[in-house]
Enzyme design. Structure first.
Site, PDB file in Angstrom:
ATOM      1  N   HIS A  36       7.018   3.101   3.817  1.00 11.49           N
ATOM      2  CA  HIS A  36       5.903   3.256   4.765  1.00 11.49           C
ATOM      3  C   HIS A  36       6.234   2.898   6.211  1.00 11.49           C
ATOM      4  O   HIS A  36       5.418   3.051   7.111  1.00 11.49           O
ATOM      5  CB  HIS A  36       4.693   2.459   4.272  1.00 11.49           C
ATOM      6  CG  HIS A  36       4.039   3.088   3.073  1.00 11.49           C
ATOM      7  ND1 HIS A  36       2.993   2.509   2.407  1.00 11.49           N
ATOM      8  CD2 HIS A  36       4.287   4.261   2.439  1.00 11.49           C
ATOM      9  CE1 HIS A  36       2.624   3.305   1.397  1.00 11.49           C
ATOM     10  NE2 HIS A  36       3.406   4.361   1.395  1.00 11.49           N
TER      11      HIS A  36
ATOM     12  N   HIS B 100       7.834   7.686   0.971  1.00 17.10           N
ATOM     13  CA  HIS B 100       7.749   6.546   0.056  1.00 17.10           C
ATOM     14  C   HIS B 100       7.873   5.216   0.797  1.00 17.10           C
ATOM     15  O   HIS B 100       7.138   4.287   0.517  1.00 17.10           O
ATOM     16  CB  HIS B 100       8.797   6.614  -1.064  1.00 17.10           C
ATOM     17  CG  HIS B 100       8.512   5.672  -2.212  1.00 17.10           C
ATOM     18  ND1 HIS B 100       7.250   5.508  -2.720  1.00 17.10           N
ATOM     19  CD2 HIS B 100       9.313   4.847  -2.936  1.00 17.10           C
ATOM     20  CE1 HIS B 100       7.305   4.620  -3.711  1.00 17.10           C
ATOM     21  NE2 HIS B 100       8.536   4.208  -3.858  1.00 17.10           N
TER      22      HIS B 100
ATOM     23  N   ASN C 235       4.415   9.135  -5.759  1.00 11.78           N
ATOM     24  CA  ASN C 235       4.082   8.281  -6.905  1.00 11.78           C
ATOM     25  C   ASN C 235       2.591   7.983  -6.972  1.00 11.78           C
ATOM     26  O   ASN C 235       2.051   7.758  -8.044  1.00 11.78           O
ATOM     27  CB  ASN C 235       4.886   6.978  -6.872  1.00 11.78           C
ATOM     28  CG  ASN C 235       4.694   6.206  -5.593  1.00 11.78           C
ATOM     29  OD1 ASN C 235       4.696   6.772  -4.503  1.00 11.78           O
ATOM     30  ND2 ASN C 235       4.529   4.915  -5.687  1.00 11.78           N
ATOM     31  N   HIS C 236       1.911   8.004  -5.839  1.00 12.95           N
ATOM     32  CA  HIS C 236       0.474   7.730  -5.839  1.00 12.95           C
ATOM     33  C   HIS C 236      -0.355   8.902  -6.328  1.00 12.95           C
ATOM     34  O   HIS C 236      -1.407   8.709  -6.916  1.00 12.95           O
ATOM     35  CB  HIS C 236       0.000   7.373  -4.427  1.00 12.95           C
ATOM     36  CG  HIS C 236       0.107   5.919  -4.135  1.00 12.95           C
ATOM     37  ND1 HIS C 236      -0.943   5.053  -4.258  1.00 12.95           N
ATOM     38  CD2 HIS C 236       1.168   5.174  -3.746  1.00 12.95           C
ATOM     39  CE1 HIS C 236      -0.556   3.835  -3.957  1.00 12.95           C
ATOM     40  NE2 HIS C 236       0.719   3.874  -3.637  1.00 12.95           N
TER      41      HIS C 236
HETATM   42 MN   LIG Z   1       3.099   5.907  -0.241  1.00 12.96          MN
END
Ligand SMILES: [Mn+2]
Length: 433
Positions: A203, A201, A84-85
């Site tokens: 962490h 996703h 997503n980043h």
């Molecule tokens: Mn991440």
């Protein structure tokens, strides 16, 4: 068969606005690559968020190239999906640049087929499912998707052979539910068949077993926020030190993951409390003595006395690589606040209105009260204001703005007509080549 499962590298993340923190993330990635090569892996999987941003700086791209080169030299194929980043709404992301350099293979649904030593492209409707192949193992996956996109995508990620790895950058409900307060996009029952689920996703490192299979998250390579502190220190009456979480990657042997730790900079999560300033200061120095000088400390101080936080920050900054201190004043007894009477704040009309609103007064009654107050009675000034308002409203009604007819027929620039998705390609939309 052995592979390295890496995720959430976040190259380029200048945490706390400190450029050296981005270097820490690059160092962690490098340490993982070296360890993976040392452990003789057959291939590498990067489950998203290799970069902190979708448009990494030249410096950040260089960091990626230098580490991925370690695998390239050893002829170890790397398979990656965007997170997503770092996913992009453009055609080409930094991942595709690395792919052109022969440093990794982007797997997932794409507009055009890709071929290579370790990739195959399978046509599905009008898109291609690009997957990795190493020996008899298939590596499937796709970039980060929204919940509704996943419904369409997941059924397409079916393996053709018995041994397969599914690479996704998503949060799975069952893993999140254990103790993490995080949104999820899918549940285990949504997942297609695979021998191992290489996820990214979340962490924190997490290994979740179900029916003899593993859904695993290696966690981010460096400490991304305070929940990932290396040491947790609490000092109220006694000094309590606790280990936080470990950083590293997953070494997956025959689809069974083993966490391999790497060394990272210490991140201290500190809370100190004392009634008085002197006690607080004493405890603060005692804690500082225990910390690594190259470490980062995020501290919360609680004290009954007022405290000059800047002073504490200065001391900590000299003693550590970086420190952030927040202060919270604690009060032994809550002072009694004398509540004033409503009649001291409101006039007679307002008090009446309040009474009505509190009770079961019907709308009409409230309305009448307001009308009476403003329109009748002897308040000439208010009456005038009201008259003006009524006049204004009447003018507005009789003189409507001329309709800008021409404007209406002109298409508004920049706004595209949105069509309903017709094909899988339309549905996948942005981001694919
Ligand atoms: Mn991440």
């Amino acid at each position: 068969m052995k592979f390295a499962h890496i995720a959430d590298v976040h190259l380029g993340y200048e945490q706390y606005n400190q450029p050296w923190r981005a270097e820490d993330f690059a160092k962690a990635f490098m340490a993982i690559a070296e360890k993976a090569v040392e452990r003789d892996v057959d291939f590498v999987v990067i489950a998203g968020d290799l970069f902190h941003r979708s448009l990494p700086s030249p410096r950040t791209i260089k960091e990626a190239v230098e580490t991925l080169w370690i695998f390239r030299k050893e002829n170890i194929p790397v398979f990656a999906v965007e997170g997503n980043h770092d996913k992009t709404s453009r055609d080409i992301s930094a991942y595709h640049l690395l792919e052109s350099l022969g440093l990794l293979n982007v797997i997932g649904l794409r507009r055009s087929p890709v071929s290579g030593d370790n990739v195959r492209s399978l046509k599905i409707q009008n898109v291609y499912l690009v997957k990795g192949v190493v020996g008899d193992v298939e590596i499937l996956g796709d970039r980060h998707r929204s919940r509704w996109q996943l419904e369409k995508v997941l059924p397409l990620l079916k393996p053709e052979s018995e041994k397969s790895v599914l690479v996704l950058h998503q949060a799975v409900k069952e893993v999140v539910d254990i103790e993490l307060d995080m949104a999820y996009e899918l549940t285990i029952s949504d997942l297609p068949e695979a021998s191992y689920y290489a996820f990214g996703h979340i962490h924190m490192p997490r290994i979740y077993e179900f029916n003899g299979r593993f859904i695993a998250y290696p966690g981010s390579v460096e400490r991304y926020d305070l929940r990932e502190a290396s040491r947790i220190i609490r000092y109220k009456s006694d000094l309590a030190l606790k280990d936080g979480i470990k950083k590293g990657f997953l070494l997956v042997k025959n689809f069974k993951p083993e966490f391999v730790e790497i060394g990272t900079r210490e991140l201290y999560d500190v809370e100190i409390e004392d009634e008085g300033f002197e006690g607080l200061e004493k405890k603060f120095f005692e804690v500082l003595e225990k910390l690594d000088k190259e470490g980062v400390m995020i501290a919360k101080l609680k004290c009954g006395d007022a405290v000059d936080v800047r002073r504490f920050n200065e001391v900590a900054a000299k003693r550590l690589r970086y420190a952030e201190i927040r202060f919270e004043r604690i009060f032994e007894e809550v002072e009694e606040v004398e509540l004033k009477q409503e009649s001291e704040f409101f006039n007679e009309f307002e008090l009446k209105l309040l009474d009505l609103l509190r009770g079961e007064a019907d709308e009409d009654e409230v309305y009448r009260l307001i009308v009476d107050h403003y329109l009748s009675g002897g308040d000439v000034e208010k009456q005038e204001v009201m008259d003006e308002k009524i006049q204004e409203m009447a003018e507005e009604q009789t003189e409507p703005e001329p309709e800008p007819v021409e404007e209406k027929t002109k298409p508004i620039e920049g706004k595209k007509e949105t069509k309903k998705p017709k094909t899988l390609l339309d549905f996948l939309g942005e981001g694919e080549e």
